[in-house]
Every structure is written in C-alpha cells, then in structure tokens.
Design a protein around this motif. Sequence first.
Motif, PDB file in Angstrom:
ATOM      1  N   ASP A  45      69.685-140.086   9.672  1.00 36.81           N
ATOM      2  CA  ASP A  45      70.243-138.791  10.190  1.00 36.81           C
ATOM      3  C   ASP A  45      69.380-137.738  10.152  1.00 36.81           C
ATOM      4  N   LEU A  46      69.319-137.123   8.983  1.00 35.23           N
ATOM      5  CA  LEU A  46      68.430-136.021   8.517  1.00 35.23           C
ATOM      6  C   LEU A  46      66.644-135.878   9.073  1.00 35.23           C
ATOM      7  N   LEU A  47      66.283-137.001   8.698  1.00 32.35           N
ATOM      8  CA  LEU A  47      64.867-137.103   9.091  1.00 32.35           C
ATOM      9  C   LEU A  47      64.501-137.587  10.349  1.00 32.35           C
ATOM     10  N   PRO A  48      65.217-138.368  11.014  1.00 28.58           N
ATOM     11  CA  PRO A  48      64.674-138.204  12.649  1.00 28.58           C
ATOM     12  C   PRO A  48      65.189-137.100  13.416  1.00 28.58           C
ATOM     13  N   GLU A  49      66.381-136.314  12.704  1.00 25.32           N
ATOM     14  CA  GLU A  49      66.353-135.158  13.552  1.00 25.32           C
ATOM     15  C   GLU A  49      65.369-134.040  13.339  1.00 25.32           C
ATOM     16  N   ALA A  50      64.983-134.280  11.986  1.00 26.44           N
ATOM     17  CA  ALA A  50      63.956-133.141  11.766  1.00 26.44           C
ATOM     18  C   ALA A  50      62.390-133.355  12.372  1.00 26.44           C
ATOM     19  N   LEU A  51      62.435-134.506  12.539  1.00 29.02           N
ATOM     20  CA  LEU A  51      61.132-134.853  13.159  1.00 29.02           C
ATOM     21  C   LEU A  51      61.127-134.551  14.893  1.00 29.02           C
ATOM     22  N   ARG A  52      62.332-134.835  15.336  1.00 31.53           N
ATOM     23  CA  ARG A  52      62.427-134.277  16.727  1.00 31.53           C
ATOM     24  C   ARG A  52      62.459-132.845  17.054  1.00 31.53           C
ATOM     25  N   THR A  53      63.120-132.086  16.092  1.00 26.81           N
ATOM     26  CA  THR A  53      63.148-130.630  16.220  1.00 26.81           C
ATOM     27  C   THR A  53      61.997-129.795  15.538  1.00 26.81           C
ATOM     28  N   ALA A  54      61.424-130.551  14.764  1.00 31.43           N
ATOM     29  CA  ALA A  54      60.232-129.767  13.972  1.00 31.43           C
ATOM     30  C   ALA A  54      59.055-130.403  13.886  1.00 31.43           C
ATOM     31  N   GLY A  55      58.799-131.196  15.043  1.00 31.69           N
ATOM     32  CA  GLY A  55      57.523-132.298  15.157  1.00 31.69           C
ATOM     33  C   GLY A  55      56.004-131.645  15.153  1.00 31.69           C
ATOM     34  N   LYS A  56      55.923-130.304  15.079  1.00 30.42           N
ATOM     35  CA  LYS A  56      54.702-129.733  15.187  1.00 30.42           C
ATOM     36  C   LYS A  56      53.756-130.259  14.001  1.00 30.42           C
ATOM     37  N   GLU A  57      52.623-130.670  14.240  1.00 29.40           N
ATOM     38  CA  GLU A  57      51.738-131.304  13.066  1.00 29.40           C
ATOM     39  C   GLU A  57      51.007-130.015  12.193  1.00 29.40           C
ATOM     40  N   ALA A  64      57.816-131.613   9.627  1.00 25.30           N
ATOM     41  CA  ALA A  64      59.158-131.975   9.078  1.00 25.30           C
ATOM     42  C   ALA A  64      58.563-132.968   7.808  1.00 25.30           C
ATOM     43  N   LEU A  65      57.770-133.826   7.946  1.00 25.59           N
ATOM     44  CA  LEU A  65      57.496-134.667   6.672  1.00 25.59           C
ATOM     45  C   LEU A  65      57.016-133.936   5.515  1.00 25.59           C
ATOM     46  N   LEU A  66      56.147-132.941   5.682  1.00 28.03           N
ATOM     47  CA  LEU A  66      55.521-132.092   4.809  1.00 28.03           C
ATOM     48  C   LEU A  66      56.699-131.212   4.083  1.00 28.03           C
ATOM     49  N   LEU A  67      57.599-130.810   4.706  1.00 27.76           N
ATOM     50  CA  LEU A  67      58.871-130.285   4.171  1.00 27.76           C
ATOM     51  C   LEU A  67      59.719-131.253   3.406  1.00 27.76           C
ATOM     52  N   PHE A  68      59.652-132.286   3.961  1.00 29.81           N
ATOM     53  CA  PHE A  68      60.479-133.405   3.488  1.00 29.81           C
ATOM     54  C   PHE A  68      59.873-133.837   2.084  1.00 29.81           C
ATOM     55  N   VAL A  69      58.660-133.735   1.882  1.00 28.25           N
ATOM     56  CA  VAL A  69      57.824-134.006   0.650  1.00 28.25           C
ATOM     57  C   VAL A  69      58.087-132.886  -0.328  1.00 28.25           C
ATOM     58  N   ALA A  70      58.146-131.669   0.209  1.00 27.96           N
ATOM     59  CA  ALA A  70      58.156-130.512  -0.526  1.00 27.96           C
ATOM     60  C   ALA A  70      59.710-130.233  -0.850  1.00 27.96           C
ATOM     61  N   ALA A 125      77.079-126.209   6.525  1.00 31.91           N
ATOM     62  CA  ALA A 125      77.036-124.805   7.450  1.00 31.91           C
ATOM     63  C   ALA A 125      76.174-125.046   8.715  1.00 31.91           C
ATOM     64  N   MET A 126      75.140-125.719   8.334  1.00 32.65           N
ATOM     65  CA  MET A 126      74.223-126.105   9.611  1.00 32.65           C
ATOM     66  C   MET A 126      74.922-127.304  10.673  1.00 32.65           C
ATOM     67  N   ASP A 127      75.878-128.230   9.832  1.00 30.72           N
ATOM     68  CA  ASP A 127      76.493-128.911  10.743  1.00 30.72           C
ATOM     69  C   ASP A 127      77.504-128.031  11.602  1.00 30.72           C
ATOM     70  N   GLY A 128      78.155-127.042  11.222  1.00 28.57           N
ATOM     71  CA  GLY A 128      78.827-126.347  11.861  1.00 28.57           C
ATOM     72  C   GLY A 128      78.167-125.485  13.208  1.00 28.57           C
ATOM     73  N   VAL A 129      76.958-125.096  12.739  1.00 28.02           N
ATOM     74  CA  VAL A 129      76.036-124.206  13.684  1.00 28.02           C
ATOM     75  C   VAL A 129      75.599-125.485  14.726  1.00 28.02           C
ATOM     76  N   ALA A 130      75.488-126.699  14.417  1.00 37.39           N
ATOM     77  CA  ALA A 130      75.318-127.835  15.355  1.00 37.39           C
ATOM     78  C   ALA A 130      76.336-127.977  16.268  1.00 37.39           C
ATOM     79  N   LEU A 202      65.494-124.878  12.283  1.00 43.01           N
ATOM     80  CA  LEU A 202      66.598-125.951  11.829  1.00 43.01           C
ATOM     81  C   LEU A 202      66.105-127.274  11.399  1.00 43.01           C
ATOM     82  N   GLY A 203      65.225-127.784  12.210  1.00 41.02           N
ATOM     83  CA  GLY A 203      64.100-128.949  11.857  1.00 41.02           C
ATOM     84  C   GLY A 203      63.719-129.073  10.490  1.00 41.02           C
ATOM     85  N   GLY A 204      63.101-127.734  10.109  1.00 39.19           N
ATOM     86  CA  GLY A 204      62.261-127.636   9.127  1.00 39.19           C
ATOM     87  C   GLY A 204      63.303-127.541   7.945  1.00 39.19           C
ATOM     88  N   TYR A 205      64.426-126.886   7.931  1.00 33.13           N
ATOM     89  CA  TYR A 205      65.406-126.965   7.080  1.00 33.13           C
ATOM     90  C   TYR A 205      65.872-128.347   6.727  1.00 33.13           C
TER      91      TYR A 205
END
Length: 255
Positions: A45-57, A64-70, A125-130, A202-205
């Motif tokens: 759920d989270l990671l695919p959505e993060a990659l979709r919305t914050a896919g900039k390399e 999104a993957l850098l933030l995931f590791v962070a 809260a982000m779910d509510g925003v979505a 939102l994707g970065g978060y």
Amino acid sequence: MAVLIALGAFLMTLAGGWTAQHVTDRRHLVLGLAGGLMLGVVGLDLLPEALRTAGKEVFGVPAALLLFVAGFLMAHLVERLLATRQAAHGAEEHVDACTHGADDHRHRTPEVGLVAAAAMVGHSAMDGVAIGAAAQVGGGMVASVALAVIAHDFADGFNTFTITSLYGNARRKAIAMLVADACAPVVGAASTVFVTIPEPLLGGYLGLFGGALLYLAAAEILPEAHHQHPARSTLLCTVAGAAFIWLVVGVAGSG
C-alpha cells in the motif's frame, strides 16, 4: 461527504483497537497478526503509492525509496537513543526489574511506542486527506479510496493499540493514542476544505513513514511474537495479516 466517509474510518479504527485489547490471552497471535498487517501496509500500500506520487530520482534512485530507507534508519536511531537514555537514567530500576523476573519490556522504552503511535496518527490523518482529495476529484475515485481507507483503518487501530502497549505504556495511554488515531481521518478530511497537499510531498511522507513502519514490524513486533511462542499459528497469523492487506488493496484497485 468526505467527513461522513471519514467517520466510517473512525469507527473501523476503534473496532481494530477494541479487537487488540480483547485478545490478550493470545498475545503472540496478536503480535503475529499485527506484524503481518504492518508488512502488508508497507509493501503493498504505502510504498507503491509513494513511488507513484514521488517518483522523481535523486542520483539514480527514486526519492520515495531514499526516504523509505531514511525512515527505517530514523526509527532505528530513535529507538537506540531512547534506549541509551533509559539505560543511563534508570539502570538501577532496570536491574531490579530483571532480578524479579519482570523482563517483558527490558529492552523497550515507552517513548518509542508513543512516537510510533503518533506516526500512525499522522498516517491516519493523511488517510483523511486522501478521502478529501478524492471527493474533490469526484467520480468513482472517492468510492475506491474510501473502501481502501476504511478497510485498512481497522489494521491501523489494531496496530496503534498493540504498538503502544508493546513498549510498556499504560493502558490509558494506549487508549488515548487509539482515540487520537480514530479522530485523525476525520480531521484530515475536514482539512481538505482549506488545504491541498501536493502529491510529491504526500508521496515523500508515505515513503518515510513506510520505512519506519517496516523497522517496527521486522525488528520489534515479529521477533517479540515468536520469542515465547514460536508456533506455526503465529506464522499463519502473520501471513494472514499480509494477505488481508493484499485483499483490501486488490478490491480497492478494482473498485
């Protein structure tokens, strides 16, 4: 409309927390299920959505993957810092507790549980925003998002109460965090009347939160689940938790 849908998430979150409270005699199964739910939420759920919305390399790697590791490293660092502080300021009490056999939480600090639960509240809260954003788009989008949010908020409530309790916090604190988590989608949905969060932010978060959640599941929840009861039933609960999130994501995606 968005706030009414968020009320469904409110009720499902409370239902998840209630379930976690009333199966204490099968604690290992609760933790196994919670670990599976968390793994499913992160990976499906989270990671695919993060990659979709914050896919900039950034230097050849999706942001999104850098933030995931962070997020994973940040959770590990916070836990280590709090554990070190507890050892420095409470070594005497710690030794006394171990002497009397009270070792269930000897390596755990209540603050970690509260921080993790607060992150769950932020996620809700982000779910509510979505939900609010989907309502602004209109069409079938709002039904799909609402189904996904309401279904997996049961898991959020379950995990919020379990994580807070696991780290040795009093039951009243766990309930307080559960109530905050239940209210968060309603607040998030209401906020979209005034504010729109950019998708990349939102994707970065989501990436950052996913990394922290994975750390808690893999390094804390699942080892604790198998520590005293390395039973096949515990493993089956973990698999069932991940499969449930897969079902939720699949149904929501086809909606």
